[in-house]
Scaffold this motif. Sequence first.
Motif, PDB file in Angstrom:
ATOM      1  N   GLY A 111       0.813  -1.216   0.000  1.00 31.71           N
ATOM      2  CA  GLY A 111       0.000   0.000   0.000  1.00 31.71           C
ATOM      3  C   GLY A 111       0.846   1.265   0.000  1.00 31.71           C
ATOM      4  O   GLY A 111       0.551   2.220  -0.723  1.00 31.71           O
ATOM      5  N   GLN A 112       1.902   1.284   0.830  1.00 34.82           N
ATOM      6  CA  GLN A 112       2.787   2.447   0.872  1.00 34.82           C
ATOM      7  C   GLN A 112       3.467   2.673  -0.474  1.00 34.82           C
ATOM      8  O   GLN A 112       3.582   3.812  -0.931  1.00 34.82           O
ATOM      9  N   LEU A 113       3.926   1.599  -1.102  1.00 38.51           N
ATOM     10  CA  LEU A 113       4.586   1.732  -2.390  1.00 38.51           C
ATOM     11  C   LEU A 113       3.630   2.310  -3.425  1.00 38.51           C
ATOM     12  O   LEU A 113       3.998   3.214  -4.184  1.00 38.51           O
ATOM     13  N   ASN A 114       2.415   1.839  -3.451  1.00 35.00           N
ATOM     14  CA  ASN A 114       1.435   2.380  -4.397  1.00 35.00           C
ATOM     15  C   ASN A 114       1.138   3.853  -4.120  1.00 35.00           C
ATOM     16  O   ASN A 114       1.004   4.648  -5.047  1.00 35.00           O
ATOM     17  N   GLU A 115       1.038   4.224  -2.838  1.00 34.77           N
ATOM     18  CA  GLU A 115       0.816   5.631  -2.487  1.00 34.77           C
ATOM     19  C   GLU A 115       1.989   6.492  -2.957  1.00 34.77           C
ATOM     20  O   GLU A 115       1.788   7.585  -3.500  1.00 34.77           O
ATOM     21  N   LEU A 116       3.212   6.013  -2.734  1.00 36.22           N
ATOM     22  CA  LEU A 116       4.384   6.761  -3.174  1.00 36.22           C
ATOM     23  C   LEU A 116       4.388   6.901  -4.701  1.00 36.22           C
ATOM     24  O   LEU A 116       4.651   7.990  -5.229  1.00 36.22           O
ATOM     25  N   LEU A 140       8.755  10.156   2.282  1.00 39.24           N
ATOM     26  CA  LEU A 140       9.112   9.182   3.314  1.00 39.24           C
ATOM     27  C   LEU A 140       9.264   9.836   4.681  1.00 39.24           C
ATOM     28  O   LEU A 140       8.770   9.311   5.685  1.00 39.24           O
ATOM     29  N   LYS A 141       9.929  10.981   4.733  1.00 42.37           N
ATOM     30  CA  LYS A 141      10.158  11.667   6.012  1.00 42.37           C
ATOM     31  C   LYS A 141       8.853  12.114   6.651  1.00 42.37           C
ATOM     32  O   LYS A 141       8.682  12.006   7.866  1.00 42.37           O
ATOM     33  N   ILE A 142       7.914  12.599   5.846  1.00 38.91           N
ATOM     34  CA  ILE A 142       6.613  13.010   6.371  1.00 38.91           C
ATOM     35  C   ILE A 142       5.905  11.836   7.045  1.00 38.91           C
ATOM     36  O   ILE A 142       5.199  12.004   8.032  1.00 38.91           O
ATOM     37  N   LEU A 145       9.214   7.228   7.636  1.00 40.97           N
ATOM     38  CA  LEU A 145       9.753   5.999   7.054  1.00 40.97           C
ATOM     39  C   LEU A 145      11.216   6.228   6.698  1.00 40.97           C
ATOM     40  O   LEU A 145      11.636   7.356   6.460  1.00 40.97           O
ATOM     41  N   SER A 146      11.977   5.176   6.652  1.00 43.74           N
ATOM     42  CA  SER A 146      13.419   5.270   6.442  1.00 43.74           C
ATOM     43  C   SER A 146      13.794   5.636   5.003  1.00 43.74           C
ATOM     44  O   SER A 146      13.661   4.811   4.104  1.00 43.74           O
ATOM     45  N   PRO A 147      14.285   6.859   4.796  1.00 47.28           N
ATOM     46  CA  PRO A 147      14.702   7.219   3.437  1.00 47.28           C
ATOM     47  C   PRO A 147      15.869   6.381   2.922  1.00 47.28           C
ATOM     48  O   PRO A 147      15.855   5.953   1.770  1.00 47.28           O
ATOM     49  N   TRP A 148      16.889   6.143   3.741  1.00 50.58           N
ATOM     50  CA  TRP A 148      18.070   5.453   3.217  1.00 50.58           C
ATOM     51  C   TRP A 148      17.753   4.015   2.835  1.00 50.58           C
ATOM     52  O   TRP A 148      18.202   3.541   1.803  1.00 50.58           O
ATOM     53  N   GLN A 149      16.972   3.301   3.645  1.00 54.20           N
ATOM     54  CA  GLN A 149      16.635   1.915   3.286  1.00 54.20           C
ATOM     55  C   GLN A 149      15.804   1.865   2.014  1.00 54.20           C
ATOM     56  O   GLN A 149      16.035   1.032   1.144  1.00 54.20           O
ATOM     57  N   THR A 150      14.856   2.765   1.906  1.00 50.14           N
ATOM     58  CA  THR A 150      13.959   2.749   0.759  1.00 50.14           C
ATOM     59  C   THR A 150      14.680   3.168  -0.515  1.00 50.14           C
ATOM     60  O   THR A 150      14.539   2.514  -1.554  1.00 50.14           O
ATOM     61  N   THR A 151      15.468   4.238  -0.457  1.00 50.16           N
ATOM     62  CA  THR A 151      16.164   4.672  -1.663  1.00 50.16           C
ATOM     63  C   THR A 151      17.224   3.658  -2.091  1.00 50.16           C
ATOM     64  O   THR A 151      17.427   3.448  -3.288  1.00 50.16           O
ATOM     65  N   MET A 152      17.870   3.000  -1.137  1.00 54.66           N
ATOM     66  CA  MET A 152      18.841   1.954  -1.493  1.00 54.66           C
ATOM     67  C   MET A 152      18.118   0.759  -2.133  1.00 54.66           C
ATOM     68  O   MET A 152      18.629   0.143  -3.064  1.00 54.66           O
ATOM     69  N   ALA A 153      16.918   0.450  -1.647  1.00 52.15           N
ATOM     70  CA  ALA A 153      16.131  -0.623  -2.268  1.00 52.15           C
ATOM     71  C   ALA A 153      15.751  -0.240  -3.697  1.00 52.15           C
ATOM     72  O   ALA A 153      15.828  -1.068  -4.613  1.00 52.15           O
TER      73      ALA A 153
END
Length: 185
Positions: A111-116, A140-142, A145-153
Motif C-alpha cells: 500500500g505504501q509503495l502504491n501511495e508513493l 518518506l520523512k513526512i 519511514l526510512s529514506p536510506w533503506q527505501t532509496t537503497m532498495a
Amino acid sequence: MSRSKKERQQAAIREYARRRNAARESSPLSAEQLDELWNYVALRYSANGHDGTLTMTNTWLTMINADVSVCIDFLADHNIKSDFDVVTNCDPRQLFGTTDGKARRMPLTYGQLNELLDHLADTVPSVGCNHDYTQTELWLKIRDLSPWQTTMAFSGLGAFCDCEIVLNIEPCNIFSHSSPNEDAG
C-alpha cells in the motif's frame, strides 16, 4: 516431438527452483545474514558512497566472525564484487527465491509503495526531477519511514531518482501478490 508452452514453463519453473535451492544450500550466509549485510553496507553507502571495493562487506564479515574468503567467493560467484554490487544485487530473494511475500527487497508495504508511486506520478511532472530522490525522501520523512533503506532498495531495482521510480517500479514485480487489500511489509 515439441513440448507445449505449459510444459516449457513448468520446466523453467523447476529449473529456477533448483538453482535457488542450490544457491541457498551453498551459501555460507543465511538469508537473514544477507539482509543484515545489506543493511550494514547500504547505510554506509548512502552516507559516504563507495570506493569500488568490498571494504564495507569485509568489515561486516569480520565483525560477525564469518569465513571472509568463503563468503567473498560465494558473492563473486553471484557477480557481487563490490559494495555497490551488495547494495544493488545482493538480495536473498533474488539469490534464494521469494520470501516474506516479496520477490525483491522493499521496506515499504504494498500500500505504501502504491501511495508513493501515485504521489510521484502527480508531483514529478509539475516540479520536475532533480535526478535524485528529493520528492521520495520528502514523502518518506513526512510518514516517518526510512529514506536510506527505501532509496537503497530502489537503487537495487534500477531506479536511481524520482522519475526513474515512476518509470521503472511496478509493485507486481516486488510483491508476490498483487492485491491492494494485502499489505505485506
